[in-house]
Design a protein around this motif. Structure first.
Motif, mmCIF file in Angstrom:
data_model
loop_
_atom_site.group_PDB
_atom_site.id
_atom_site.type_symbol
_atom_site.label_atom_id
_atom_site.label_comp_id
_atom_site.label_asym_id
_atom_site.label_seq_id
_atom_site.Cartn_x
_atom_site.Cartn_y
_atom_site.Cartn_z
ATOM 1 N N MET A 1 35.844 49.380 42.378
ATOM 2 C CA MET A 1 36.500 48.364 43.226
ATOM 3 C C MET A 1 37.365 47.449 42.367
ATOM 4 O O MET A 1 36.840 46.725 41.509
ATOM 5 N N ARG A 2 38.680 47.502 42.607
ATOM 6 C CA ARG A 2 39.575 46.668 41.788
ATOM 7 C C ARG A 2 40.247 45.618 42.680
ATOM 8 O O ARG A 2 40.783 45.940 43.738
ATOM 9 N N ILE A 3 40.164 44.371 42.226
ATOM 10 C CA ILE A 3 40.736 43.252 42.993
ATOM 11 C C ILE A 3 41.859 42.607 42.178
ATOM 12 O O ILE A 3 41.716 42.429 40.962
ATOM 13 N N ARG A 4 42.932 42.263 42.849
ATOM 14 C CA ARG A 4 43.972 41.464 42.191
ATOM 15 C C ARG A 4 43.903 40.042 42.745
ATOM 16 O O ARG A 4 44.062 39.832 43.947
ATOM 17 N N LEU A 38 40.453 42.158 38.515
ATOM 18 C CA LEU A 38 38.998 42.286 38.405
ATOM 19 C C LEU A 38 38.609 43.730 38.706
ATOM 20 O O LEU A 38 39.162 44.339 39.624
ATOM 21 N N SER A 39 37.672 44.240 37.961
ATOM 22 C CA SER A 39 37.211 45.597 38.229
ATOM 23 C C SER A 39 35.686 45.589 38.267
ATOM 24 O O SER A 39 35.041 45.233 37.275
ATOM 25 N N ALA A 376 33.500 38.188 36.058
ATOM 26 C CA ALA A 376 34.431 37.291 36.749
ATOM 27 C C ALA A 376 33.628 36.136 37.341
ATOM 28 O O ALA A 376 33.293 36.131 38.521
ATOM 29 N N ASP A 377 33.277 35.181 36.492
ATOM 30 C CA ASP A 377 32.572 33.958 36.899
ATOM 31 C C ASP A 377 33.624 32.849 36.885
ATOM 32 O O ASP A 377 33.965 32.325 35.809
ATOM 33 N N LEU A 378 34.140 32.501 38.053
ATOM 34 C CA LEU A 378 35.334 31.658 38.115
ATOM 35 C C LEU A 378 35.155 30.491 39.076
ATOM 36 O O LEU A 378 34.535 30.632 40.133
ATOM 37 N N THR A 379 35.714 29.351 38.698
ATOM 38 C CA THR A 379 35.748 28.182 39.568
ATOM 39 C C THR A 379 37.196 27.889 39.958
ATOM 40 O O THR A 379 38.078 27.857 39.093
ATOM 41 N N PHE A 380 37.408 27.710 41.251
ATOM 42 C CA PHE A 380 38.756 27.489 41.799
ATOM 43 C C PHE A 380 38.883 26.017 42.177
ATOM 44 O O PHE A 380 38.073 25.500 42.959
ATOM 45 N N LEU A 381 39.907 25.358 41.643
ATOM 46 C CA LEU A 381 40.114 23.942 41.940
ATOM 47 C C LEU A 381 41.316 23.757 42.857
ATOM 48 O O LEU A 381 42.359 24.397 42.648
ATOM 49 N N GLY A 405 32.664 38.412 40.374
ATOM 50 C CA GLY A 405 33.710 38.895 41.282
ATOM 51 C C GLY A 405 33.458 38.645 42.754
ATOM 52 O O GLY A 405 34.271 39.012 43.595
ATOM 53 N N LYS A 406 32.330 38.007 43.103
ATOM 54 C CA LYS A 406 32.050 37.714 44.527
ATOM 55 C C LYS A 406 31.995 36.210 44.750
ATOM 56 O O LYS A 406 31.409 35.482 43.940
#
Ligand code: NIG
Ligand code: FE
Length: 412
Positions: A1-4, A38-39, A376-381, A405-406
């Protein structure tokens, strides 16, 4: 599963994937024209927004967010019964933290509440707090026992932590903190409590395999240096890695002890000595600073973060979330305090709250920065730039948080 992941205002990351130390601490890499591929929940690459990518299954619109590594909170006390807002009200009126403890309040009042609470209720309260912390941008945690102070309740807390690890979509490392305080029933026979910790609790925790670290409250009136050494040596012999609440309220020499024993991290360090700093640096111990606690205890004497940076020490920042001395869920608040009260720059604060927290938990290969090969451990501001994380104090600018990634949090 690849996400852009597209439509990103800024991608902001520590410079190096493993650690921020020396001049790297002063910098962040910022991409203003890029997407993240993300893959299978991992970061595969950062590509220019005009660059095509052949095999993308899904495009996710980041809504012009600033994207940072999710925060790593490497010192929390998540599992406890009750709360202590009335003590807080007393402290505002001038009672000292240690005076309240001596009156039977403080840690021991939370111990009473934690012993009484059933496992399910403790779990539910911890989940609520954890979710509030995720909503402030954190996706990886260290958390401790320490409100049981008897074998049964310490193990109960650690089982709750294990259940959090098994059920919650975040990363969690577990620490045994049986030596957090002297329980009331051992008040006049501390030696016996130390024996209980060494001969019964530590072996039981080891046998059950439910904590990776052992921590201690090394402090005047709690466990002195020799007592701390006894307990931590025993823990080390059993194979635990060490963390220490060191030099928080008085200059006792906890930093020196952390260096001597090769602890992974020494935390608080408000009163760490020059020798303590040297010994910690020689042994590669992380300086984990908790300015929320100093602020919440109404002191103006903050840990010497700039001295640590000048000496090229490894500096991390954490909330110390607990019901008594730091009741905050917010890593952004901690970074703001670190900047305003300890003199860090925004860049130093973000490095300390991400990659260096990950390093202190041995997770630098999986989280704490936006580099290929990591989760993909990400915080969106929702902000014009990463600087608003600190500049816009007391406001939660976190719009979403992703773990592997989730999305694990999205503002409604
Ligand atoms: O990290 N310093 C000792 N332990 C906690 C306080 C716990 C409490 O007051 O309940 C701390 O600050
Ligand atoms: Fe603590």
């Amino acid at each position: 599963m690849r996400i852009r992941l597209t439509n990103i205002r800024e991608i902001v990351t520590p410079v190096c994937p493993d650690l921020a130390v020396g001049d790297n601490m002063n910098h962040l890499t910022v991409y203003t024209d890029s997407d993240i591929i993300l893959s299978d929940g991992m970061i595969e690459s950062i590509v220019h927004r005009n660059q095509s990518h052949p095999d993308v299954d899904q495009v996710v619109d980041a809504e012009n967010s600033v994207v940072l590594p999710a925060f790593v909170d490497s010192h929390t006390h998540l599992v406890f019964g009750g709360t202590r807002e009335d003590e807080f009200n007393l402290r505002i009126q001038g009672k000292k933290y240690m005076e309240i403890a001596a009156m039977g309040g403080g840690i021991n009042s939370t111990v009473r509440a934690t012993r009484m609470e059933d496992e399910e209720t403790l779990f539910e309260q911890a989940v609520r707090n954890l979710r509030d912390m995720v909503a402030h941008g954190t996706a990886t945690f260290e958390t401790k026992s320490g409100y049981g102070l008897d074998t049964e309740t310490e193990l109960k807390q650690l089982r709750v932590i294990k259940r959090l690890q098994d059920t919650q979509p975040v990363g969690i490392k577990a620490t045994f903190l049986g030596a957090h305080e002297i329980p009331t029933e051992f008040r006049n026979r501390k030696e016996d409590y130390i024996k209980l910790v060494c001969n019964e609790m530590l072996p039981a925790v080891k046998e059950q395999g439910i904590a990776e670290y052992c921590d201690i409250f090394c402090e005047t009136g709690v466990f002195n240096i020799d007592e701390s050494r006894t307990i931590l040596r025993k823990a080390k012999d059993l194979g635990f890695k060490l963390r220490i609440h060191a030099d928080e309220l008085t200059p006792l020499g906890g930093g020196e002890l952390a260096g001597e024993l090769g602890a992974v991290s020494a935390d608080h360090l408000v009163h760490v000595s020059g020798t303590g700093i040297d010994k910690m640096i020689q042994a590669g111990v992380v300086f984990n600073m908790l300015p929320g606690t100093t602020f919440f205890l109404m002191s103006d004497h903050f840990a010497p973060a700039l001295d640590i940076l000048a000496a090229n020490g490894i500096l991390a920042l954490s909330t110390d979330f607990n019901p008594g001395s730091s009741y905050t869920h917010s890593m952004p608040m901690i970074i703001t305090l670190a900047c305003l009260k300890m003199g860090l720059t925004i860049e130093q604060g973000i490095n300390a709250a991400t990659i260096n927290g990950a390093y202190s938990l041995g997770l630098q290969d999986v989280t704490g920065s936006i580099h290929p090969g990591k989760q993909a451990d990400l915080t969106f501001l929702d902000a014009p730039s990463y600087k608003f994380l600190v500049y816009n104090f007391g406001v939660n600018r976190v719009r979403a948080v992703m773990k592997k990634g989730k999305f694990i949090f999205q503002k409604s």
